[in-house]
Design a protein around this motif. Structure first.
Motif, PDB file in Angstrom:
ATOM      1  N   ASP A  18      52.803  32.243 -26.753  1.00 55.56           N
ATOM      2  CA  ASP A  18      54.253  32.039 -26.706  1.00 55.56           C
ATOM      3  C   ASP A  18      54.572  30.887 -25.761  1.00 55.56           C
ATOM      4  OD1 ASP A  18      55.167  34.614 -28.232  1.00 55.56           O
ATOM      5  OD2 ASP A  18      53.641  35.263 -26.791  1.00 55.56           O
ATOM      6  N   ARG A  19      55.496  30.010 -26.188  1.00 60.69           N
ATOM      7  CA  ARG A  19      55.725  28.778 -25.431  1.00 60.69           C
ATOM      8  C   ARG A  19      57.224  28.467 -25.327  1.00 60.69           C
ATOM      9  NH1 ARG A  19      51.058  25.586 -24.288  1.00 60.69           N
ATOM     10  NH2 ARG A  19      49.264  26.879 -24.852  1.00 60.69           N
ATOM     11  N   ILE A  20      57.563  27.752 -24.262  1.00 60.36           N
ATOM     12  CA  ILE A  20      58.913  27.230 -24.059  1.00 60.36           C
ATOM     13  C   ILE A  20      58.795  25.766 -23.666  1.00 60.36           C
ATOM     14  CG2 ILE A  20      61.016  27.343 -22.660  1.00 60.36           C
ATOM     15  CD1 ILE A  20      60.481  30.341 -22.290  1.00 60.36           C
ATOM     16  N   TRP A  21      59.441  24.901 -24.445  1.00 59.69           N
ATOM     17  CA  TRP A  21      59.511  23.474 -24.122  1.00 59.69           C
ATOM     18  C   TRP A  21      60.960  23.051 -24.011  1.00 59.69           C
ATOM     19  CZ3 TRP A  21      55.164  24.479 -27.361  1.00 59.69           C
ATOM     20  CH2 TRP A  21      53.952  23.970 -26.895  1.00 59.69           C
ATOM     21  N   ILE A  22      61.213  22.061 -23.186  1.00 55.96           N
ATOM     22  CA  ILE A  22      62.560  21.522 -23.044  1.00 55.96           C
ATOM     23  C   ILE A  22      62.504  20.003 -22.949  1.00 55.96           C
ATOM     24  CG2 ILE A  22      62.459  21.866 -20.538  1.00 55.96           C
ATOM     25  CD1 ILE A  22      65.513  22.126 -20.568  1.00 55.96           C
ATOM     26  N   HIS A  23      63.489  19.367 -23.536  1.00 55.87           N
ATOM     27  CA  HIS A  23      63.686  17.923 -23.366  1.00 55.87           C
ATOM     28  C   HIS A  23      65.142  17.710 -22.940  1.00 55.87           C
ATOM     29  CE1 HIS A  23      63.001  13.646 -24.033  1.00 55.87           C
ATOM     30  NE2 HIS A  23      64.179  13.607 -24.608  1.00 55.87           N
ATOM     31  N   PRO A  24      65.392  17.161 -21.759  1.00 59.47           N
ATOM     32  CA  PRO A  24      64.477  16.528 -20.798  1.00 59.47           C
ATOM     33  C   PRO A  24      63.714  17.548 -19.947  1.00 59.47           C
ATOM     34  CG  PRO A  24      66.738  16.402 -20.004  1.00 59.47           C
ATOM     35  CD  PRO A  24      66.810  16.988 -21.381  1.00 59.47           C
ATOM     36  N   ARG A  25      62.467  17.248 -19.681  1.00 60.43           N
ATOM     37  CA  ARG A  25      61.529  18.166 -19.039  1.00 60.43           C
ATOM     38  C   ARG A  25      61.876  18.477 -17.593  1.00 60.43           C
ATOM     39  NH1 ARG A  25      58.939  20.788 -16.059  1.00 60.43           N
ATOM     40  NH2 ARG A  25      56.704  21.215 -16.008  1.00 60.43           N
ATOM     41  N   GLN A  26      62.462  17.544 -16.857  1.00 58.21           N
ATOM     42  CA  GLN A  26      62.619  17.722 -15.409  1.00 58.21           C
ATOM     43  C   GLN A  26      63.533  18.877 -15.042  1.00 58.21           C
ATOM     44  OE1 GLN A  26      63.562  15.046 -17.096  1.00 58.21           O
ATOM     45  NE2 GLN A  26      65.609  14.318 -16.509  1.00 58.21           N
ATOM     46  N   ARG A  27      64.305  19.393 -15.979  1.00 57.05           N
ATOM     47  CA  ARG A  27      65.192  20.516 -15.689  1.00 57.05           C
ATOM     48  C   ARG A  27      64.439  21.840 -15.573  1.00 57.05           C
ATOM     49  NH1 ARG A  27      70.058  18.761 -13.834  1.00 57.05           N
ATOM     50  NH2 ARG A  27      70.882  17.087 -15.142  1.00 57.05           N
ATOM     51  N   LEU A  28      63.268  21.922 -16.184  1.00 59.81           N
ATOM     52  CA  LEU A  28      62.514  23.178 -16.201  1.00 59.81           C
ATOM     53  C   LEU A  28      61.819  23.375 -14.857  1.00 59.81           C
ATOM     54  CD1 LEU A  28      61.611  25.526 -18.051  1.00 59.81           C
ATOM     55  CD2 LEU A  28      59.623  24.149 -18.644  1.00 59.81           C
ATOM     56  N   VAL A  29      62.198  24.438 -14.137  1.00 67.72           N
ATOM     57  CA  VAL A  29      61.662  24.610 -12.784  1.00 67.72           C
ATOM     58  C   VAL A  29      60.716  25.796 -12.652  1.00 67.72           C
ATOM     59  CG1 VAL A  29      63.600  23.467 -11.675  1.00 67.72           C
ATOM     60  CG2 VAL A  29      63.705  25.926 -12.070  1.00 67.72           C
ATOM     61  N   LYS A  30      60.790  26.753 -13.572  1.00 69.97           N
ATOM     62  CA  LYS A  30      59.934  27.926 -13.426  1.00 69.97           C
ATOM     63  C   LYS A  30      59.728  28.586 -14.783  1.00 69.97           C
ATOM     64  CE  LYS A  30      59.580  32.317 -10.895  1.00 69.97           C
ATOM     65  NZ  LYS A  30      60.277  33.263  -9.976  1.00 69.97           N
ATOM     66  N   VAL A  31      58.481  28.994 -15.066  1.00 70.05           N
ATOM     67  CA  VAL A  31      58.142  29.736 -16.291  1.00 70.05           C
ATOM     68  C   VAL A  31      57.304  30.934 -15.875  1.00 70.05           C
ATOM     69  CG1 VAL A  31      56.980  29.675 -18.529  1.00 70.05           C
ATOM     70  CG2 VAL A  31      58.160  27.626 -17.690  1.00 70.05           C
ATOM     71  N   TRP A  32      57.645  32.119 -16.387  1.00 64.29           N
ATOM     72  CA  TRP A  32      56.893  33.307 -16.008  1.00 64.29           C
ATOM     73  C   TRP A  32      56.878  34.319 -17.156  1.00 64.29           C
ATOM     74  CZ3 TRP A  32      61.851  32.347 -14.573  1.00 64.29           C
ATOM     75  CH2 TRP A  32      62.796  33.372 -14.743  1.00 64.29           C
ATOM     76  N   VAL A  33      55.925  35.244 -17.075  1.00 68.64           N
ATOM     77  CA  VAL A  33      55.808  36.331 -18.041  1.00 68.64           C
ATOM     78  C   VAL A  33      56.513  37.563 -17.476  1.00 68.64           C
ATOM     79  CG1 VAL A  33      54.218  37.854 -19.254  1.00 68.64           C
ATOM     80  CG2 VAL A  33      53.642  35.447 -18.947  1.00 68.64           C
ATOM     81  N   HIS A  34      57.306  38.204 -18.307  1.00 65.96           N
ATOM     82  CA  HIS A  34      57.950  39.451 -17.908  1.00 65.96           C
ATOM     83  C   HIS A  34      57.000  40.595 -18.269  1.00 65.96           C
ATOM     84  CE1 HIS A  34      61.236  42.195 -16.995  1.00 65.96           C
ATOM     85  NE2 HIS A  34      60.910  42.864 -18.081  1.00 65.96           N
ATOM     86  N   HIS A  35      56.380  41.191 -17.264  1.00 65.85           N
ATOM     87  CA  HIS A  35      55.323  42.172 -17.542  1.00 65.85           C
ATOM     88  C   HIS A  35      55.643  43.535 -16.940  1.00 65.85           C
ATOM     89  CE1 HIS A  35      53.921  41.268 -13.468  1.00 65.85           C
ATOM     90  NE2 HIS A  35      53.879  40.003 -13.814  1.00 65.85           N
ATOM     91  N   SER A  36      56.853  44.019 -17.203  1.00 64.22           N
ATOM     92  CA  SER A  36      57.213  45.361 -16.761  1.00 64.22           C
ATOM     93  C   SER A  36      56.419  46.402 -17.557  1.00 64.22           C
ATOM     94  CB  SER A  36      58.707  45.604 -16.963  1.00 64.22           C
ATOM     95  OG  SER A  36      59.020  45.665 -18.346  1.00 64.22           O
ATOM     96  N   ALA A  37      56.411  47.621 -17.068  1.00 65.45           N
ATOM     97  CA  ALA A  37      55.728  48.703 -17.781  1.00 65.45           C
ATOM     98  C   ALA A  37      56.309  48.892 -19.175  1.00 65.45           C
ATOM     99  CB  ALA A  37      55.836  49.997 -16.975  1.00 65.45           C
ATOM    100  N   LEU A  38      57.625  48.769 -19.301  1.00 65.05           N
ATOM    101  CA  LEU A  38      58.270  48.916 -20.602  1.00 65.05           C
ATOM    102  C   LEU A  38      57.860  47.798 -21.550  1.00 65.05           C
ATOM    103  CD1 LEU A  38      60.286  50.611 -22.223  1.00 65.05           C
ATOM    104  CD2 LEU A  38      62.103  49.133 -21.332  1.00 65.05           C
TER     105      LEU A  38
END
Length: 234
Positions: free
Chosen positions: A198-218
């Motif tokens: 699974d991927r997230i891309w953005i243009h313009p790239r410099q706005r993207l500051v953090k990418v993480w996986v949501h790994h709760s028990a649910l």
């Protein structure tokens, strides 16, 4: 604080919901809704979404009611016995919707949901997709996608399950050339992730500051994929 004349800040996510069937084999769209509420994103791209057929009900009204999102459907299979595909959930008004055909040969039908959204009064383009299982198929699909990104009239977000695990494969290299490299943590399988599908891309790239996986028990139980989340700064 929102930057003047921009759609930021924004939190977005992409989530393959596996037909709302969890690792326990139970069809439970309310569980998917609970995961979405845990995340609290502004815009979410969904894949493998039941849209109402002989097998399962349309889960989008269930998700809308439980989360407060507005849902836009992007069916890739549209038959009486199976109505299924992508979707976008958003807290902002949708101004335009397009459906991109990414079918290749006799493989399972694929597509992309291409929507323009007004975020804080500014335009933002969201492209949500789920690519095929075969390498050659994905190469053709990425070429088709890249042909649509021929304008800088508004910021563009590409989100989805790319089914691409070859780090140096041509589809990822081509997308990186257009969007620049972004973090790609592992999301599949949800119980013990091995692949960054699974991927997230953005243009313009410099706005993207953090990418993480949501790994709760649910989230580890609700689908075979974990949601991928990104924060875009103002």
């Amino acid at each position: 604080m929102m930057a003047p004349g921009s759609p930021w800040p924004l939190t977005v996510a992409t989530y393959n919901i596996h037909s709302a069937v969890g690792f326990d084999g139970r069809f439970a769209p309310e569980r998917i809704a609970a995961v979405l509420n845990e995340i609290g994103a502004d815009v979410v791209a969904l894949q493998e979404v039941p849209l109402g057929d002989r097998r399962r009900p349309n889960v989008l009204p269930i998700l809308e009611e439980a989360t407060g999102y507005t849902a836009v459907a992007g069916p890739t299979i549209d038959q009486p016995w199976r109505h299924y595909g992508n979707a976008v959930l958003t807290r902002f008004p949708v101004s335009a919707v397009r459906h991109l055909d990414l079918c290749v040969g006799l493989n399972e039908p694929r597509g992309a949901l291409d929507a323009d959204i007004s975020c804080h009064g500014e335009p933002l383009r969201i492209v949500a997709t789920h690519l095929g299982l075969r390498p050659g198929e994905r190469r053709d699909q990425v070429k088709k996608l890249l042909e649509t990104f021929d304008t800088d009239a508004m910021p563009v977000l590409l989100l989805g399950d790319l089914n691409e695990w070859f780090v140096w494969g041509r589809p990822l290299r081509w997308l990186t050339t257009r969007f620049e490299k972004t973090p790609s943590p592992r999301t599949f399988p949800s119980l013990k992730p091995v692949f960054a599908l699974d991927r997230i891309w953005i243009h313009p790239r410099q706005r993207l500051v953090k990418v993480w996986v949501h790994h709760s028990a649910l989230a580890r139980t609700a689908s075979d994929h974990l949601p991928l989340v990104a924060h875009i700064a103002g």
